[in-house]
Design an enzyme around this catalytic site. Sequence first.
Site, mmCIF file in Angstrom:
data_model
loop_
_atom_site.group_PDB
_atom_site.id
_atom_site.type_symbol
_atom_site.label_atom_id
_atom_site.label_comp_id
_atom_site.label_asym_id
_atom_site.label_seq_id
_atom_site.Cartn_x
_atom_site.Cartn_y
_atom_site.Cartn_z
ATOM 1 N N VAL A 286 29.975 48.812 43.379
ATOM 2 C CA VAL A 286 30.196 50.259 43.421
ATOM 3 C C VAL A 286 29.187 50.983 42.521
ATOM 4 O O VAL A 286 28.444 51.856 42.975
ATOM 5 C CB VAL A 286 31.647 50.608 43.018
ATOM 6 C CG1 VAL A 286 31.873 52.111 43.114
ATOM 7 C CG2 VAL A 286 32.642 49.885 43.912
ATOM 8 N N GLN A 287 29.115 50.611 41.238
ATOM 9 C CA GLN A 287 28.136 51.252 40.338
ATOM 10 C C GLN A 287 26.715 50.805 40.656
ATOM 11 O O GLN A 287 25.766 51.591 40.533
ATOM 12 C CB GLN A 287 28.451 50.937 38.867
ATOM 13 C CG GLN A 287 29.552 51.789 38.265
ATOM 14 C CD GLN A 287 29.206 53.261 38.195
ATOM 15 O OE1 GLN A 287 28.077 53.646 37.917
ATOM 16 N NE2 GLN A 287 30.193 54.099 38.447
ATOM 17 N N ALA B 31 35.403 41.013 35.537
ATOM 18 C CA ALA B 31 35.742 39.581 35.590
ATOM 19 C C ALA B 31 34.515 38.752 35.982
ATOM 20 O O ALA B 31 34.291 37.656 35.451
ATOM 21 C CB ALA B 31 36.885 39.344 36.577
ATOM 22 N N GLN C 114 31.486 39.472 35.239
ATOM 23 C CA GLN C 114 30.615 39.400 34.061
ATOM 24 C C GLN C 114 30.991 38.233 33.163
ATOM 25 O O GLN C 114 30.130 37.567 32.580
ATOM 26 C CB GLN C 114 30.705 40.706 33.261
ATOM 27 C CG GLN C 114 30.062 41.902 33.969
ATOM 28 C CD GLN C 114 30.198 43.187 33.177
ATOM 29 O OE1 GLN C 114 30.344 43.171 31.954
ATOM 30 N NE2 GLN C 114 30.161 44.317 33.870
ATOM 31 N N HIS D 82 30.429 49.810 30.650
ATOM 32 C CA HIS D 82 31.812 49.697 30.185
ATOM 33 C C HIS D 82 31.781 48.896 28.885
ATOM 34 O O HIS D 82 30.972 47.976 28.747
ATOM 35 C CB HIS D 82 32.626 48.942 31.241
ATOM 36 C CG HIS D 82 34.106 49.195 31.206
ATOM 37 N ND1 HIS D 82 34.708 50.071 30.331
ATOM 38 C CD2 HIS D 82 35.112 48.679 31.943
ATOM 39 C CE1 HIS D 82 36.020 50.083 30.559
ATOM 40 N NE2 HIS D 82 36.290 49.241 31.533
ATOM 41 N N ASP E 221 38.600 54.698 28.603
ATOM 42 C CA ASP E 221 38.410 54.471 30.039
ATOM 43 C C ASP E 221 39.604 53.738 30.653
ATOM 44 O O ASP E 221 40.117 54.134 31.703
ATOM 45 C CB ASP E 221 37.124 53.668 30.262
ATOM 46 C CG ASP E 221 36.735 53.632 31.725
ATOM 47 O OD1 ASP E 221 36.086 54.574 32.190
ATOM 48 O OD2 ASP E 221 37.121 52.663 32.420
ATOM 49 N N GLU F 118 42.044 55.622 33.502
ATOM 50 C CA GLU F 118 42.198 55.169 34.892
ATOM 51 C C GLU F 118 43.619 54.667 35.174
ATOM 52 O O GLU F 118 44.127 54.827 36.281
ATOM 53 C CB GLU F 118 41.149 54.108 35.240
ATOM 54 C CG GLU F 118 41.316 52.780 34.526
ATOM 55 C CD GLU F 118 40.027 51.966 34.422
ATOM 56 O OE1 GLU F 118 38.935 52.501 34.681
ATOM 57 O OE2 GLU F 118 40.118 50.771 34.063
ATOM 58 N N GLU G 93 47.732 70.142 49.330
ATOM 59 C CA GLU G 93 47.528 71.428 48.657
ATOM 60 C C GLU G 93 46.802 71.243 47.322
ATOM 61 O O GLU G 93 46.004 72.085 46.902
ATOM 62 C CB GLU G 93 48.888 72.117 48.438
ATOM 63 C CG GLU G 93 48.765 73.442 47.712
ATOM 64 C CD GLU G 93 50.045 74.254 47.713
ATOM 65 O OE1 GLU G 93 50.930 73.989 48.565
ATOM 66 O OE2 GLU G 93 50.167 75.148 46.867
HETATM 67 N N1 LIG Z 1 33.416 51.235 40.086
HETATM 68 C C1 LIG Z 1 33.023 52.273 39.363
HETATM 69 O O1 LIG Z 1 32.735 53.344 39.905
HETATM 70 C C2 LIG Z 1 32.875 52.166 37.871
HETATM 71 C C3 LIG Z 1 32.634 50.961 37.265
HETATM 72 N N2 LIG Z 1 32.327 50.905 35.942
HETATM 73 C C4 LIG Z 1 31.972 49.618 35.334
HETATM 74 O O2 LIG Z 1 30.764 49.170 35.951
HETATM 75 C C5 LIG Z 1 30.770 47.746 36.053
HETATM 76 C C6 LIG Z 1 30.606 47.345 37.512
HETATM 77 O O3 LIG Z 1 31.750 47.754 38.208
HETATM 78 P P1 LIG Z 1 31.818 47.853 39.816
HETATM 79 O O4 LIG Z 1 30.585 48.462 40.319
HETATM 80 O O5 LIG Z 1 33.123 48.481 40.120
HETATM 81 O O6 LIG Z 1 31.840 46.308 40.196
HETATM 82 P P2 LIG Z 1 32.354 45.633 41.565
HETATM 83 O O7 LIG Z 1 33.769 45.251 41.421
HETATM 84 O O8 LIG Z 1 31.969 46.521 42.687
HETATM 85 O O9 LIG Z 1 31.494 44.288 41.578
HETATM 86 C C7 LIG Z 1 30.067 44.316 41.603
HETATM 87 C C8 LIG Z 1 29.523 43.046 42.191
HETATM 88 O O10 LIG Z 1 29.875 41.943 41.374
HETATM 89 C C9 LIG Z 1 29.767 40.804 42.164
HETATM 90 N N3 LIG Z 1 30.578 39.736 41.565
HETATM 91 C C10 LIG Z 1 31.889 39.794 41.220
HETATM 92 N N4 LIG Z 1 32.273 38.623 40.679
HETATM 93 C C11 LIG Z 1 31.199 37.814 40.666
HETATM 94 C C12 LIG Z 1 30.955 36.487 40.214
HETATM 95 N N5 LIG Z 1 31.909 35.742 39.676
HETATM 96 N N6 LIG Z 1 29.705 35.985 40.369
HETATM 97 C C13 LIG Z 1 28.724 36.741 40.904
HETATM 98 N N7 LIG Z 1 28.901 37.995 41.336
HETATM 99 C C14 LIG Z 1 30.112 38.528 41.222
HETATM 100 C C15 LIG Z 1 30.244 41.200 43.539
HETATM 101 O O11 LIG Z 1 29.403 40.579 44.498
HETATM 102 C C16 LIG Z 1 30.064 42.715 43.573
HETATM 103 O O12 LIG Z 1 29.126 43.115 44.519
HETATM 104 C C17 LIG Z 1 32.071 47.308 35.420
HETATM 105 O O13 LIG Z 1 31.822 47.057 34.061
HETATM 106 C C18 LIG Z 1 32.980 48.516 35.584
HETATM 107 O O14 LIG Z 1 34.035 48.570 34.680
HETATM 108 C C19 LIG Z 1 32.213 52.026 35.176
HETATM 109 C C20 LIG Z 1 32.448 53.264 35.732
HETATM 110 C C21 LIG Z 1 32.909 53.409 37.078
HETATM 111 C C1 LIG Z 2 35.470 55.643 38.021
HETATM 112 C C2 LIG Z 2 35.698 55.135 36.671
HETATM 113 O O1 LIG Z 2 35.044 55.515 35.732
HETATM 114 C C3 LIG Z 2 36.757 54.173 36.478
HETATM 115 C C4 LIG Z 2 37.938 54.746 37.152
HETATM 116 O O2 LIG Z 2 36.972 54.069 35.104
HETATM 117 C C5 LIG Z 2 36.438 52.804 37.031
HETATM 118 O O3 LIG Z 2 36.094 52.689 38.229
HETATM 119 O O4 LIG Z 2 36.555 51.840 36.283
HETATM 120 MG MG LIG Z 3 35.683 55.344 33.938
HETATM 121 MG MG LIG Z 4 36.938 52.130 34.350
#
Ligand SMILES: NC(=O)C1=CN([C@@H]2O[C@H](COP(=O)(O)OP(=O)(O)OC[C@H]3O[C@@H](n4cnc5c(N)ncnc54)[C@H](O)[C@@H]3O)[C@@H](O)[C@H]2O)C=CC1
Ligand SMILES: CC(=O)[C@](C)(O)C(=O)O
Ligand SMILES: [Mg+2]
Ligand SMILES: [Mg+2]
Length: 350
Positions: A40-41, A101, A103, A124, A208, A212, A248
Amino acid sequence: MAKIDFGGVMEEVVTSEEFPLEKARTILENEVVAVIGYGVQGPGQALNLRDNGVRVIVGQREGGASWDRAVADGFVPGKTLFPIEEAARKATIIQYLLSDAGQVAMWPKIKACLNEGDALYFSHGFGVVYKDQTGIVPPENVDVILAAPKGSGRTVRTNFLDGSGINSSFAVFQDFTGRARERCLAMGIAIGSGYLFETTFEREVYSDLTGERGVLMGCLAGVMEAQYDLLRRHGHSPSEAFNETVEELTQSLIRLVAENGMDWMFANTSTTAQRGALDWAPRFRDAVIPVFDRLYESVKNGDETRRVLDVNSAPDYREKLNAELDAIRKSEMWRAGSAVRALRPENRKQ
Ligand SMILES: NC(=O)C1=CN([C@@H]2O[C@H](COP(=O)(O)OP(=O)(O)OC[C@H]3O[C@@H](n4cnc5c(N)ncnc54)[C@H](O)[C@@H]3O)[C@@H](O)[C@H]2O)C=CC1
Ligand SMILES: CC(=O)[C@](C)(O)C(=O)O
Ligand SMILES: [Mg+2]
Ligand SMILES: [Mg+2]
């Protein structure tokens, strides 16, 4: 840094005016940024960096949906898209954007790819702060920095494309090179932040995880469900219950809050609504204070982290998660929501 009065408390923030993209580009001129994880990020930050002229490569497990998505987004296998460790070895700034997880699972391999003077970047505080559970203890000879967009990765990208920007927090955990802060701010600007406010890894992760689980997502979902069910129990139709609980809010009232604050929203509703909302707000506040107290404690003592790592490290976590999300989607409330959304004039035309 600009000094801003946040409701009587002075804080310093870094805006994209005082830290322009040009400055960020110059600071990052000789860096290779690897975005590790294209979930996602990852895409939001990687595409913004690329469009902002930063040298960026992506590291992702080969063959899965995220790999294919990176290809579709123009990252070229062998040139700008690599298996995780290869990307990490090539980079001078490693953006660790696997799931939290993930990471933990990949840390021993990533650690082995770090060279002296690299920067290890997080969005994070999770991995570093809960090191007793994650084992993520960066070596002393790297910078450890954080830029945490306060929104979904989707919004990181859509805000960039529509010319606005997401707000992010930033923090330096470890400054080995003496350049950690400028690298951190340059990255924060280059990923598309409109402004950055300073925090620490610990304060970032505590706030954070609370946000959430609380108002932003968990509490919101909970109170919406409670009100919808209440109205249904009293004989109201699904369309009425959904409109009065969700539609709404998202289509009208929360937009007014976003524009100009809570008082502005109140000021633009009936005096009848104002009276009732002003009377009931403190009752709701007082009812949830004990739940919020338990939540913060559970964040601080590491219970939330234990739960996240337990559940999200299981091999079948994706199936189980999908089943939970599916149950929400298939509930009467959210099926009603789907019908209501389809009836919005702009959707009806299609
Ligand atoms: N989702 C969001 O919008 C936000 C996320 N964050 C932080 O950003 C970081 C990334 O979060 P997301 O983008 O949500 O991650 P995500 O849950 O979308 O995972 C990212 C990628 O990690 C890979 N992955 C997962 N487990 C794995 C493993 N064991 N071995 C190899 N690859 C693996 C997957 O292929 C996936 O494409 C986290 O630290 C999260 O807390 C911070 C702000 C918002
Ligand atoms: C979007 C955001 O910053 C969150 C909700 O903290 C997350 O996806 O971990
Ligand atoms: Mg956040
Ligand atoms: Mg978060």
